[in-house]
Design an enzyme around this catalytic site. Structure first.
Site, mmCIF file in Angstrom:
data_model
loop_
_atom_site.group_PDB
_atom_site.id
_atom_site.type_symbol
_atom_site.label_atom_id
_atom_site.label_comp_id
_atom_site.label_asym_id
_atom_site.label_seq_id
_atom_site.Cartn_x
_atom_site.Cartn_y
_atom_site.Cartn_z
ATOM 1 N N ARG A 159 1.132 -1.434 -0.101
ATOM 2 C CA ARG A 159 0.073 0.099 0.166
ATOM 3 C C ARG A 159 1.003 1.183 0.167
ATOM 4 N NH1 ARG A 159 -2.170 -3.758 4.077
ATOM 5 N NH2 ARG A 159 -3.901 -4.317 3.303
ATOM 6 N N LYS A 184 -2.223 -3.285 8.108
ATOM 7 C CA LYS A 184 -3.389 -2.992 8.229
ATOM 8 C C LYS A 184 -3.522 -3.210 9.833
ATOM 9 C CE LYS A 184 -6.332 -0.508 5.128
ATOM 10 N NZ LYS A 184 -7.579 -0.917 4.456
ATOM 11 N N HIS A 252 -2.474 2.671 -6.539
ATOM 12 C CA HIS A 252 -3.387 1.479 -5.236
ATOM 13 C C HIS A 252 -3.898 0.172 -6.729
ATOM 14 C CE1 HIS A 252 -4.319 -0.475 -1.891
ATOM 15 N NE2 HIS A 252 -5.770 -0.829 -2.613
ATOM 16 N N ARG A 255 -1.129 -1.967 -6.913
ATOM 17 C CA ARG A 255 -1.114 -3.418 -5.781
ATOM 18 C C ARG A 255 -2.062 -4.201 -6.934
ATOM 19 N NH1 ARG A 255 -1.381 -4.433 -0.010
ATOM 20 N NH2 ARG A 255 -3.607 -5.234 0.798
ATOM 21 N N HIS A 278 -3.787 -9.636 3.477
ATOM 22 C CA HIS A 278 -4.853 -9.702 4.313
ATOM 23 C C HIS A 278 -5.739 -10.682 5.209
ATOM 24 C CE1 HIS A 278 -6.191 -8.675 -0.262
ATOM 25 N NE2 HIS A 278 -5.271 -7.965 0.252
ATOM 26 N N TYR A 287 -9.346 -11.554 -6.907
ATOM 27 C CA TYR A 287 -8.586 -11.869 -8.136
ATOM 28 C C TYR A 287 -8.616 -12.665 -8.808
ATOM 29 C CZ TYR A 287 -6.447 -7.679 -5.484
ATOM 30 O OH TYR A 287 -6.013 -6.980 -4.652
#
Length: 308
Positions: A159, A184, A252, A255, A278, A287
């Site tokens: 990110r 995150k 983004h 990514r 994730h 994806y």
């Protein structure tokens, strides 16, 4: 201060220090609860107590969501606000201060999931190369800096916030180096670094006119301060015009391109999940839908019986 206010403060403190949510998420959740409290105060004719909250029905919550919709709020924001209220209710139940079944029983609006928009491989490579912007009236070290940041997004799946939070000491400068990325929720992950990314970062470091102390930011702005994400966004906007890319080409999207291109080359979904950081495999599985969509588009375009 009502007992509902006290519960809300305890919940936000829990999210900040135990769940380690980002400051922006905390700000949004706090705003959501304040808007809910203002509505319920008007709805009930007085500031709500925990007893008032426990007595709410799904119809009361639907009335709140309806008011927010009339204020022009979209479905995604409504879902976030409902998620904040449910999280608060669960916290109240765990701490023995609140039992409010209405929050779990209230259904939120449906949101159609849009697929990420990755770039094709040639466009992604062009975006990450300093030579692509060679004609711009920009200092060489700035072009090298932007290229290094974008190389991290496409080459490592970072990110933009993760790339700009790197320190000089973390910079990968040798082939085979790995990055420890703080993502995150303050979760760390290990990411291998491609030689081309190492080269881009090394070229930037060699050209940078500012001192880069080990514990300071790796990427600096034109005046020597920490680099703003907006500068990288503007760089990609410039590249969109130069390369004829769509408006969906953003930092983004690199990514997204990283994940999509890995999957298209046979990358294992669980490994891609770990590289992206994730928390859930279901987030990464989107994806596979992109890959299937591209496959069918190629089939329709090339097969002699397609469309017949």
């Amino acid at each position: 201060m009502t007992d509902f206010d006290t519960l809300t403060r305890g919940w936000l403190n829990h999210l900040a220090h135990e769940r380690r949510l980002s400051p922006k998420t905390l700000e949004a959740y706090g705003r959501d609860i304040r808007q809910f409290a203002a509505f319920i105060t008007e709805h009930l004719g007085g500031e709500p107590t925990l007893a008032d909250i426990a007595a709410l029905k799904p119809a009361d919550l639907r009335a709140f969501l309806g008011r927010r919709r009339r204020d022009g709020v979209g479905n995604r924001t409504l879902m976030r606000q409902l998620a904040a209220l449910r999280s608060l209710a669960r916290f109240g139940e765990r701490t023995g201060k609140l039992k409010a079944a209405a929050f779990a029983a209230t259904r939120g609006p449906r949101i159609g999931k849009s697929l990420p928009r990755p770039l094709d491989a040639s466009a992604a490579k062009a975006v990450t190369q300093a030579d692509t912007r060679a004609g711009e009236d920009r200092e060489e070290w700035i072009l090298a800096r932007d290229a290094a940041v974008l190389a991290l997004l496409y080459g490592c799946g970072l990110r933009i916030s993760e790339a700009l939070s790197l320190t000089r000491a973390q910079a990968p400068v040798h082939a085979g180096d790995t990055l420890t990325v703080l993502g995150k929720g303050a979760k760390t992950r290990m990411v291998p670094v491609l030689p081309v990314v190492v080269t881009a970062i090394s070229e930037y470091i060699a050209l940078c006119p500012w001192r880069l102390p080990p514990d300071g930011p790796l990427f600096l702005g034109a005046k020597g301060g920490p680099l703003s994400p907006r500068i990288i966004q503007l760089a990609v906007e410039s590249l969109r015009g130069a390369l004829g890319l769509p408006s969906t080409a953003t930092p983004h999207s690199l990514r997204h391109s990283f994940a999509t291109h890995l999957l298209g080359r046979g990358g294992e979904l669980r490994a891609i999940q770990e590289l992206l950081g994730h928390a859930s495999l279901s987030t990464t599985q989107i994806y596979t839908r992109i890959d299937s969509t591209r496959l069918m588009a190629a089939y329709d375009a090339a097969h002699p019986r397609a469309g017949r």
